[in-house]
Every structure is written in C-alpha cells, then in structure tokens.
Write an enzyme that holds these catalytic residues in place. Structure first.
Site, PDB file in Angstrom:
ATOM      1  N   TRP A   1      15.220   8.695 -37.979  1.00 13.09           N
ATOM      2  CA  TRP A   1      14.851  10.259 -38.202  1.00 13.09           C
ATOM      3  C   TRP A   1      14.804  11.451 -36.883  1.00 13.09           C
ATOM      4  O   TRP A   1      14.636  10.059 -36.038  1.00 13.09           O
ATOM      5  CB  TRP A   1      12.499  10.553 -38.882  1.00 13.09           C
ATOM      6  CG  TRP A   1      12.121  11.795 -39.348  1.00 13.09           C
ATOM      7  CD1 TRP A   1      11.586  12.114 -40.230  1.00 13.09           C
ATOM      8  CD2 TRP A   1      12.176  12.585 -37.661  1.00 13.09           C
ATOM      9  NE1 TRP A   1      11.352  13.084 -39.953  1.00 13.09           N
ATOM     10  CE2 TRP A   1      11.694  13.680 -38.629  1.00 13.09           C
ATOM     11  CE3 TRP A   1      11.829  12.433 -35.779  1.00 13.09           C
ATOM     12  CZ2 TRP A   1      10.383  15.190 -37.751  1.00 13.09           C
ATOM     13  CZ3 TRP A   1      11.256  13.629 -35.471  1.00 13.09           C
ATOM     14  CH2 TRP A   1      10.815  14.684 -36.609  1.00 13.09           C
TER      15      TRP A   1
ATOM     16  N   ASP B   1       1.317   2.461   1.227  1.00 12.08           N
ATOM     17  CA  ASP B   1       2.008   1.353   1.626  1.00 12.08           C
ATOM     18  C   ASP B   1       1.479   0.673   1.141  1.00 12.08           C
ATOM     19  O   ASP B   1       1.100  -0.825   0.549  1.00 12.08           O
ATOM     20  CB  ASP B   1       2.789   1.740   2.608  1.00 12.08           C
ATOM     21  CG  ASP B   1       1.320   1.456   4.054  1.00 12.08           C
ATOM     22  OD1 ASP B   1       0.468   2.212   3.139  1.00 12.08           O
ATOM     23  OD2 ASP B   1       1.108   0.556   4.795  1.00 12.08           O
TER      24      ASP B   1
ATOM     25  N   ARG C   1      -5.498  -2.100   5.661  1.00 13.19           N
ATOM     26  CA  ARG C   1      -5.798  -1.226   6.826  1.00 13.19           C
ATOM     27  C   ARG C   1      -5.248  -0.866   7.132  1.00 13.19           C
ATOM     28  O   ARG C   1      -5.723   0.479   6.708  1.00 13.19           O
ATOM     29  CB  ARG C   1      -4.538  -2.285   7.691  1.00 13.19           C
ATOM     30  CG  ARG C   1      -3.096  -1.952   7.126  1.00 13.19           C
ATOM     31  CD  ARG C   1      -1.559  -2.919   7.822  1.00 13.19           C
ATOM     32  NE  ARG C   1      -0.345  -2.555   7.289  1.00 13.19           N
ATOM     33  CZ  ARG C   1       0.426  -2.648   6.888  1.00 13.19           C
ATOM     34  NH1 ARG C   1       0.467  -3.923   6.782  1.00 13.19           N
ATOM     35  NH2 ARG C   1       0.987  -2.382   6.918  1.00 13.19           N
TER      36      ARG C   1
ATOM     37  N   GLU D   1      -3.729   2.043   7.839  1.00 14.55           N
ATOM     38  CA  GLU D   1      -2.528   2.984   7.369  1.00 14.55           C
ATOM     39  C   GLU D   1      -2.661   3.534   6.030  1.00 14.55           C
ATOM     40  O   GLU D   1      -2.771   4.735   6.499  1.00 14.55           O
ATOM     41  CB  GLU D   1      -1.409   1.533   7.391  1.00 14.55           C
ATOM     42  CG  GLU D   1      -0.022   2.085   7.842  1.00 14.55           C
ATOM     43  CD  GLU D   1       0.658   1.172   7.612  1.00 14.55           C
ATOM     44  OE1 GLU D   1       2.068   1.838   8.012  1.00 14.55           O
ATOM     45  OE2 GLU D   1       0.383   0.031   8.224  1.00 14.55           O
TER      46      GLU D   1
ATOM     47  N   ASP E   1       8.630   2.990   0.678  1.00 15.64           N
ATOM     48  CA  ASP E   1       8.162   1.559  -0.383  1.00 15.64           C
ATOM     49  C   ASP E   1       8.218   2.678  -2.317  1.00 15.64           C
ATOM     50  O   ASP E   1       8.800   2.482  -2.742  1.00 15.64           O
ATOM     51  CB  ASP E   1       6.537   2.110  -0.549  1.00 15.64           C
ATOM     52  CG  ASP E   1       6.493   1.302   1.027  1.00 15.64           C
ATOM     53  OD1 ASP E   1       5.672  -0.205   0.939  1.00 15.64           O
ATOM     54  OD2 ASP E   1       6.764   1.047   1.662  1.00 15.64           O
TER      55      ASP E   1
ATOM     56  N   TRP F   1      14.222   5.658   3.410  1.00 15.65           N
ATOM     57  CA  TRP F   1      13.175   5.360   3.604  1.00 15.65           C
ATOM     58  C   TRP F   1      13.306   6.915   2.962  1.00 15.65           C
ATOM     59  O   TRP F   1      12.651   8.283   2.501  1.00 15.65           O
ATOM     60  CB  TRP F   1      12.320   5.749   5.090  1.00 15.65           C
ATOM     61  CG  TRP F   1      11.874   4.117   5.040  1.00 15.65           C
ATOM     62  CD1 TRP F   1      10.312   4.182   5.280  1.00 15.65           C
ATOM     63  CD2 TRP F   1      12.296   2.743   5.235  1.00 15.65           C
ATOM     64  NE1 TRP F   1      10.460   2.396   4.941  1.00 15.65           N
ATOM     65  CE2 TRP F   1      10.891   1.939   4.609  1.00 15.65           C
ATOM     66  CE3 TRP F   1      13.773   2.043   4.950  1.00 15.65           C
ATOM     67  CZ2 TRP F   1      10.824   0.574   5.087  1.00 15.65           C
ATOM     68  CZ3 TRP F   1      13.254   1.133   4.736  1.00 15.65           C
ATOM     69  CH2 TRP F   1      12.886   0.032   4.892  1.00 15.65           C
TER      70      TRP F   1
ATOM     71  N   GLU G   1       3.218  -7.575   0.914  1.00 20.23           N
ATOM     72  CA  GLU G   1       3.848  -7.443   2.166  1.00 20.23           C
ATOM     73  C   GLU G   1       4.872  -8.241   2.651  1.00 20.23           C
ATOM     74  O   GLU G   1       6.413  -7.754   2.047  1.00 20.23           O
ATOM     75  CB  GLU G   1       3.422  -6.620   3.190  1.00 20.23           C
ATOM     76  CG  GLU G   1       3.955  -5.815   4.186  1.00 20.23           C
ATOM     77  CD  GLU G   1       3.701  -5.360   5.174  1.00 20.23           C
ATOM     78  OE1 GLU G   1       4.225  -4.050   6.102  1.00 20.23           O
ATOM     79  OE2 GLU G   1       2.724  -5.846   5.326  1.00 20.23           O
TER      80      GLU G   1
END
Length: 937
Positions: free
Chosen positions: A38, A454, A458, A460, A467, A519, A731
């Site tokens: 279709w 990330d 923690r 951060e 990432d 990055w 990590e």
C-alpha cells in the site's frame, strides 16, 4: 482489516498533550491496512475552527512532517484536525478520530509578567511559597496559565496542582532562553474568590557547578517565578492575572533546603494547610520581592518530565556496619516516596547510591553530591512524603531515623524522566545480550531528564555533548526523541562561541569554550541523525548555521594542512588501557581522532548543504571534504593499510566515517579484525571507537569478530558489567572491579549510556532492521543469524507505523519474518543471498538455509598457536580455569597482556609467566578437553 484506516495524527505536541509551540505546526499521520504494497496517493486534511471547517489536499506519498496548510493558529486557539488517505488502489480510508490542537505560544509582546521571589531569604537557594488571590465573575469560557521559573516550581489553583509535571520548566541557558508551560486551568477556577499558590525552589538555577573548589553558582543566588493567567469570558472580555509587585506575597517553605546534588529537606511541622486556597489568613506573609530580570519565555517543544513508573523494595539489607539499606533491584533515576508514622520532630534520612561496596553503601563515586533527603514529621498520624525539587540516581537507599518498626511496603521508588514515547524494542535468545539491551534502555531513561546528561547521580549531571553525539542513533530507535533533542539543539546553538561548541550544554563550565573532537561535533552529528531517523528536515535547516559555524571553527584550526592536530582533546576517552586518573590517554592518537571528526563534520555539512539546496556551500564543503580525506590518508595510513596508531579506534573511524577509499577498506578491516583477536576479543576502545567498531568489522566482512566482541564476558567487555549484576550501562568498562570494589579513579558512574551505543548495531545488523531512507520511508531488512544466537528481533514504531524483523533458527533453516509499514518500501538482503529484493508494505516471511556452523575444533595443546586458542572459546576457558587455580578471574590480567597472534605457540607465551604447577595444570586441562572431544591428546 483490508480497507485503510488513518491513525496516529501528530502535530508535534508533547506526549499526552494537545499543546503546540508553533502557529504552523508540521503534521504527520500514519495509515493502517492489510493491503499489500500500500502506498498513499493522496490525503485530505480537515480543520475545524469552532463552527468553521477548512480542508486541504496533499498529493502523493507525503505523510510525515507535512507543512501546515491552513491559516496560522492564534494564541490559545483550539482546533480539531482529522485526516483521511487514499491509496494507489483508489480505496479511501474513513476520517481519523479528531486530533485536538491547542496553540500554546504567546503573541509577540503579550508576555508582561514581572518575576517575583522570596522577600527575605535566610540563605542561598532558599525554597519559598508564593500566593495571590483574585475574583472572577460568572461566565468563564476558558483560562490559560503561562508560567516559568528561574528554578523549579509547581502551581496550585484553589488547592489543586495544575498538572503532574516534575521539576518544570527544566534546564536551559536561562539568560538566553526560558521555557514557559501552557496549561488549561479552566476546570480549576470558580466564580468569585480564587487563589494561586506556588511552590518554588532553585534546582538547576541555583546549583553550584564545577569541579572540586571551582564550584560556583552560575545563574543566581535565589529562584524566581513569573506567570500570566489569561481568563476569557463568554462575552469575549478577558481578565489577566500576572506576577509582579504588590499583589503577591511570600512565606518560607516547609522545604527547608533543596538542591539537585545535595537532596531535599522537608519539615512537615512548617506546613500551612489551605495556603493555596482563597480565604487563607496570609497576614503573616510578606510582600514578594521583585525577581531578577528574565528573558521572555517561549513555549515548550520538549517532552514533559513526569513520574513514569514505581518500583517496590526488592530486598532489605542489613550491612556489616548495621545500617538498613533498601535494594530496588534496578539502578534508576527518581526519588523515594515514604509513608511514615511517628512523633513530631522525628526525622527520617534517606541516603542514595548506585552500588554497594563490600556490603556498604558505595557513596565515593558521588563525590561532593550528598544525595540525601530528610523528612521531619509533623506527628499527625500517617504521613506520606516525596521530595519535589530534586532527583537521585540510585539502586540502593540507606534509611535511618525511621520511627517504630520498619515496613518495606512503606517505601516506593518513583522513576522520573522525560515522558517520551517508547518506539523501539529488541529481543534475543542470548540472555546476557538481552540484559545488556535492557541496561541500555534504563541508561537512556535515567539520563533523558529535560536534557541528555552524562550521569544522573554525582555532582555533575551535565549535558555532555560527546555522550549524545555517539548515542543519538540508539536513542532515536528506542524512543521518540525528536522534541527532546530538537530543544536541546536550540540550546547548543545558543551556547556556541565563535562557532565553538562547549563541552556541556547548557554551558556552566567555561565561558570561553575549548573545541574538542567528538564532543563539539554533536553540532553536526545530532541534527543529521534526526534528519536520518525521523525525516526531520526542519531541524536540519534550523541547525544548519550552527553546523557550519562549528565546522568553520575547526577548519580554521586545521589550516592549510587540513589536519586537526596538536590541541587539547578528550580523544578516545576511557580506552580501557588508559590509566584511571588519565582517561584521555588512549591507544589511538588524539590527532587521528580529531582529524577524523574534522572529516566527519565537513562531510555532514556538505551533505546537509546539498540536501537543503545550498549549492555554493555544497560545492565548497565537498571540495574541503576531499582535501581533508587526502590529508588524513597521507598522514595516518600507510600504502599497505596500516595506521600510524595501530589501534582499533583509528581503523574504525577511517572505515565508518567513510574516510578510506574503497580499495583500502578490506586491508583496514582485516587489520581491525586482527587487532581484535590480538586483544583476546576484549574491548580495546573508548567513547569514540566503541559505538562504531562492530559496524566497521561487519561492513568489511568480519561480522564474526564483532560477535566475539559483543559476547565476551571478560573484563573489559560489554557483558562483563552484566555478569557483575549491572542494570544500566557503566561509565567505565570496569567501574566495578571483579573483587567487588569500585574503580579507584575519581570519576566513575554506574549509569552512563554512551558505551551502550552498541545497541544500534544490534538493531540494524544482528536483528536486521535499519532505515534505508530518511525517516524510515524505506527500510533495509538484513538479518544476521550469529553463531550462539537462536533468535533475534527488532521492532520500531516508525513515523509510518510499526516495522519489525525477526529471525529464528529452526533445524537446518532460519525462518525470517518482516513487517513493512504502509506507505513504505523495503530492500531485503537475506542471509547467504547475493542479490537484494525490493518489497512493499505488509507481512513477509522467508526460509533460508542456516549459515554453516564453524568447523569442529581440533586438538589443542601447549604447542597450539595463540590465535587458535583464543578462537576456540572452550580451549580459552580451559586455559583460564587452569591458571585461576580456584580463584576465578585471577588470571585475567595475565591473559589480557598476551597478544593472541598466529605465529607464537601457547607454551612459549605462558612459560615465563607461570609457575611449573600452573604450566602443568594448563597442559592437563587442554588434554582433558581433547578427551572430552574424542580427540587424541
């Protein structure tokens, strides 16, 4: 169902909402039908504006991101859209169910709310309550609340929260971009007296960012709030209630302290019943203070953050020190909801962590993040509490100060993240690989909370660009991340300085960002992924200036040599051979990584320019692409196909980024496979090489080597964490060491999705489902029945409908099934076939001979070449078991140090590394294996 039926009409609103941020939202729809092959030949759109009806027709197949064909929406306008489609066979579907669309944006100049804040904070980042009252006449037709904060907030009207969102409005570069929520609050208002109450805390806006003693507040000391309530009456008149001096008052909150990293403290004795309802005695309150000047907010385009799931306590643990620790069985992101009974002043403490270390809560990886919540009871019988303005990454929680007998049923883990639609699934007979994929999914869920972070635990939790640059394809399969990443890319462009992309977005680390390969290349890669996976050309066009600016910046660094060299780089970050304290010291030279990404960004800009019709740019960047290619090959690749950094990541980028000429690919792929074997089929790559090594191997004819890498369980490997009980992606490859201790490096996390980018290869190659044209308008079906796998399947909800590929071994055959959505086509490459076939929509099935099994292993001994031992999993296991001598894993460092080459025999390699007892034990173990196989030895 043979007749077509139009479903899934979409205008880009957040999940569970009808609110759009644009006056001309782009439209998509999908058609369901059993009719094979279709294809849509036309579509008709009907828009109802009150009593007025408008129609528009679309000729051809377009059904994804179709431009708005009607007059623009007006602010607060509510319309209904429905669609019907006609196929090439002439059959027309019924009209779809009407899809409500509400304009969530404000008119230019309409925002006139002044920010307000705590009148007398007694310290930085002080949570606060704000309130006002107003009166309404009868005859309210509609009421819309536009609200935002420098911080995080919730609004209650007449005692009822206006929605179930969490930590709104989220985190953006606050000085340049704020998001406002648009909420229909008509049903919460009353004739006569009404009250608005606001709970406000600092969240990201007052957090201290930076490492060690460099941490500082970036946006301000105190949170602020601003709102505009527009009430529309039946007669066309309006009443507007806005924040500003005079009418609003403030009071200290029962939340006595709150931070993203620290956690939250709540004193229930300070609660004020009825404070957000009209008639409350606010005589003790103080007029709200003016807040800092804020930019005009814009309507939300990203998904809401909500409570998505709840998990009960899986186990109550008493640690060696006597602490009570709760295990929820899954590393997650969210917070705890508790129900507790006790005396006024009793305080319950909840401390969170991802792992246990030697039986105790493993808090060292949190660094300066306390990740601890406190609840002080009011003493009013049964009390239920959940922190409101913080979140934690955890599997375990230590509970102390609990009054009375503890019942685990009184604690629930509440999972929160951006509420994106799940669109991708994978399954396989290989239990460890299935769990690996589940870990990838949970890693995404935990780190997609307003922005792609990330890690979630923690001090951060930042939007690290590297990432998401490597993970975007995987994310785009698993969830509908269009609005989520689209919004984040707006922030990325805002944060660029002279084209340079900072390490994190929003940028709270460095006002003068340093360019870093992989990055900063998120500026080019992520928009291209959205175009490829969703057919989103609009975001590609919007981000094109950002893409060009980044690429021009790194071309300027490269200069006439067309090589990016000699500068700071993260490189192949977290190569497993890098020292724990120096994770950038990878085997592949950083200049190779940087110059490869220079090529990648120039290539993507050239392709984007061509696609968008920028002919001059397409010609210029196409020429620059060839100059960078030739410079890279001349500098880093020898005529025989060796690279000057003879390590896996260098070969992988040369192959997968398309730098190598076709004539070089075979030699580069063969060396990559040889290096993988030399390393014992353990991981030898970091952030850059890991997402692409399986593709580089399989595209050059070494899919079995990719299989060995995927299914290895030693340290380091994708499955080693799974064997250690991981429920998310780590990590570091060895975030947890085999003895149960945490990696000694200062930086380690147990919820980092980047290394889970292998899942995209599992979807596309192992299961065999991939896009062959933008937005899955065409599919590629190419399953790969790997040795050791009895079945595998992948399913993806494309913009056109559900696509699925599944294969299963049945005797000497492999049975393959595929579902191709209506209005799409597919190219099929069956195992063992030389030619490809084209098919249309529908359900298809094939049966093909199973791939030949590998030859039976031969006699193994101390005289066997090392390559033969490592290519024989049973022999390798016998070797390792003999060397371990009853201490499992003790031989791993020695085995990892051996280069498993064909020109050296096993005895020579281990003689000087082992005791006589071990040496003899190896000979005996190999002899026993030969006997089990019925071979001499």
């Amino acid at each position: 169902m043979s007749d077509p039926r139009t479903v899934r009409v979409d205008a880009g609103a957040p999940r569970g909402s009808d609110i759009v941020a644009s006056a001309r939202p782009r439209l998509s729809w999908a058609t369901e039908t059993d009719a094979p092959g279709w294809l849509q030949s036309a579509a008709e759109l009907e828009l109802r504006r009150g009593d007025d009806v408008e129609t528009s027709s679309v000729a051809g197949r377009d059904s994804v991101d179709v431009p708005w064909p009607f007059a623009p929406l007006a602010p607060r306008e509510h319309v209904e859209l429905r669609v019907r489609t006609t196929g090439a066979d002439g059959a027309t579907s019924p009209w779809s169910e009407p899809r409500g669309i509400r304009a969530g944006f404000l008119a230019d100049g309409e925002w006139d709310a002044a920010p307000i804040a705590h009148a007398a904070p007694d310290g930085p980042a002080q949570p606060v309550l704000l309130r006002t009252e107003f009166a309404l006449d009868a005859g309210v037709a509609a009421a819309t609340l536009y609200a935002t904060a420098l911080g995080a907030y919730q609004v209650a009207i007449n005692g009822t929260d206006v929605d179930e969102q969490v930590l709104k409005p989220g985190w953006t570069p606050y000085r340049e971009r704020l998001i406002h929520e648009t909420t229909d609050v008509t049903g919460l208002l009353r004739d006569g007296a009404n009250a608005i109450g606001v709970r406000l805390a600092g969240a990201w806006a007052t957090e201290e960012y930076g490492f060690r003693d460099h941490a500082r507040r970036v946006y301000g000391e105190q949170p602020a709030f601003a709102a505009l309530l527009v009430v529309e009456y039946d007669d066309g008149s309006e009443l507007r209630v806005r924040t500003g001096p005079g009418a609003w008052s403030s009071h200290p909150s029962p939340v006595t302290a709150s931070g993203i990293y620290a956690g939250e403290s709540h004193d229930a004795r300070r609660e004020l019943p009825g404070w957000s309802e009209p008639g409350f005695d606010a005589s003790a309150w103080t007029p709200a203070a003016p807040g800092p000047e804020l930019v005009v907010p814009e309507a939300r385009t990203s998904p809401f953050v909500r409570r998505i799931e709840e998990l009960p306590v899986a186990e109550v643990i008493t640690t060696p020190s006597g602490a009570t620790v709760l295990d929820f069985g899954q590393n997650l992101v969210g917070r705890l909801r508790i129900t507790v009974r006790g005396a006024a002043g009793d305080t319950v403490m909840l401390r969170h962590a991802e792992v246990l270390e030697h039986g105790e809560l493993g808090v060292r990886p949190l660094r300066a993040a306390e990740a601890t919540d406190h609840y002080t009871l009011a003493g009013a019988g049964e009390e239920t509490w959940e922190p409101e303005f913080t979140f934690h990454g955890f599997r375990y929680a230590e509970v102390s100060g609990w009054p009375g007998e503890f019942d685990p049923a009184d604690v629930t883990a509440v999972v929160i993240h951006s509420d994106m639609e799940r669109t991708g699934w994978f399954d396989t007979s290989h239990d460890l690989v299935r769990q690996l994929h589940e870990n990838v999914v949970w890693g995404l869920r935990g780190n997609f909370l307003y922005l792609p972070t990330d890690c979630p635990q923690r001090d951060e939790r930042l939007g690290w660009t590297g990432d998401i640059e490597v993970f975007a394809p995987t994310a785009s399969f698993l969830y509908d991340v269009r609005g989520f990443l689209d919004s984040w890319l707006v922030d990325l462009a805002i944060e660029q300085v002279d084209g340079v992309v900072p390490f994190v977005v929003p940028n709270v680390l460095d006002a003068d960002p340093t360019p870093a390969a992989a990055w900063g290349d998120a500026a080019t890669v992520v928009p291209w992924v959205l175009a490829e996976r969703f057919g989103d050309e609009e975001v590609l066009a919007r981000q094109y200036p950002s893409m060009v600016a980044w690429t021009e910046a790194i071309l300027a660094i490269a200069g006439d040599r067309r090589l990016w060299e000699g500068r700071f780089q993260f490189g192949d970050w977290l190569d497993p051979d890098a020292p724990p304290e120096n994770p950038f010291k990878a085997k592949t030279d950083t200049d190779i990584v940087a110059s490869a990404y220079l090529f990648r960004s120039v290539d993507l800009v050239a392709r984007a320019a061509e696609r968008l019709g920028h002919a001059a740019d397409a010609e210029r960047f196409g020429r620059l692409r060839e100059e960078v290619r030739e410079a890279f090959l001349a500098e880093y690749v020898t005529p025989s196909g060796r690279m000057v950094s003879d390590a896996q990541t260098g070969y992988a980028v040369a192959i997968e980024f398309g730098i190598a000429h076709d004539a070089q690919r075979d030699a580069l792929g063969a060396r990559l496979a040889e290096l993988s074997r030399r390393g014992g089929y353990l991981i030898g790559t970091g952030f850059v090489g890991t997402p692409i090594i399986a593709d580089a191997l399989s595209s050059t004819g070494h899919v079995d080597t990719a299989r060995r890498l995927l299914t290895a369980t030693g340290n380091p490997s994708w499955l080693y964490p799974v064997t250690m009980g991981a429920t998310t992606i780590w990590e570091r490859w060895d975030s947890m060491l085999p003895d149960g201790s945490i990696n000694p490096g200062e930086m380690t996390s147990f919820n980092h999705y980047a290394l889970g980018a292998i899942a995209d290869w599992m979807h596309r190659v192992l299961a065999g489902l991939a896009p062959a044209a933008d937005g899955y308008r065409a599919l590629r079906i190419a399953p790969t029945p790997l040795e050791g796998f009895d079945h595998a399947s992948a399913e993806h909800l494309t913009p056109y409908g559900t696509a699925r590929v599944a294969w299963r071994r049945e005797g000497d055959d492999v049975a393959i099934e595929a579902t191709v959505p209506p209005n799409t086509t597919a190219t099929v490459h069956l195992p063992g076939a030389h030619d490809e076939v084209e098919i249309g929509s529908g359900v298809h099935a094939w049966r093909v001979p199973a791939p030949a099994s590998p030859p039976s292993p031969g006699v193994v001994s101390l005289e066997s070449p090392l390559a033969d031992i490592v290519d024989d999993p049973e022999a390798y296991a016998a070797l390792a078991g003999a060397l371990d001598g009853g201490e499992p894993g003790s031989s791993a460092p020695m085995l990892r140090s051996i280069a498993w080459v064909p020109g050296r025999d096993l005895g020579e390699a281990i003689r000087m590394r082992t005791t006589a007892v071990q040496f003899d034990a190896v000979a005996a173990a190999l002899g026993e294996l030969n006997r089990e196989r019925g071979l001499a030895g």
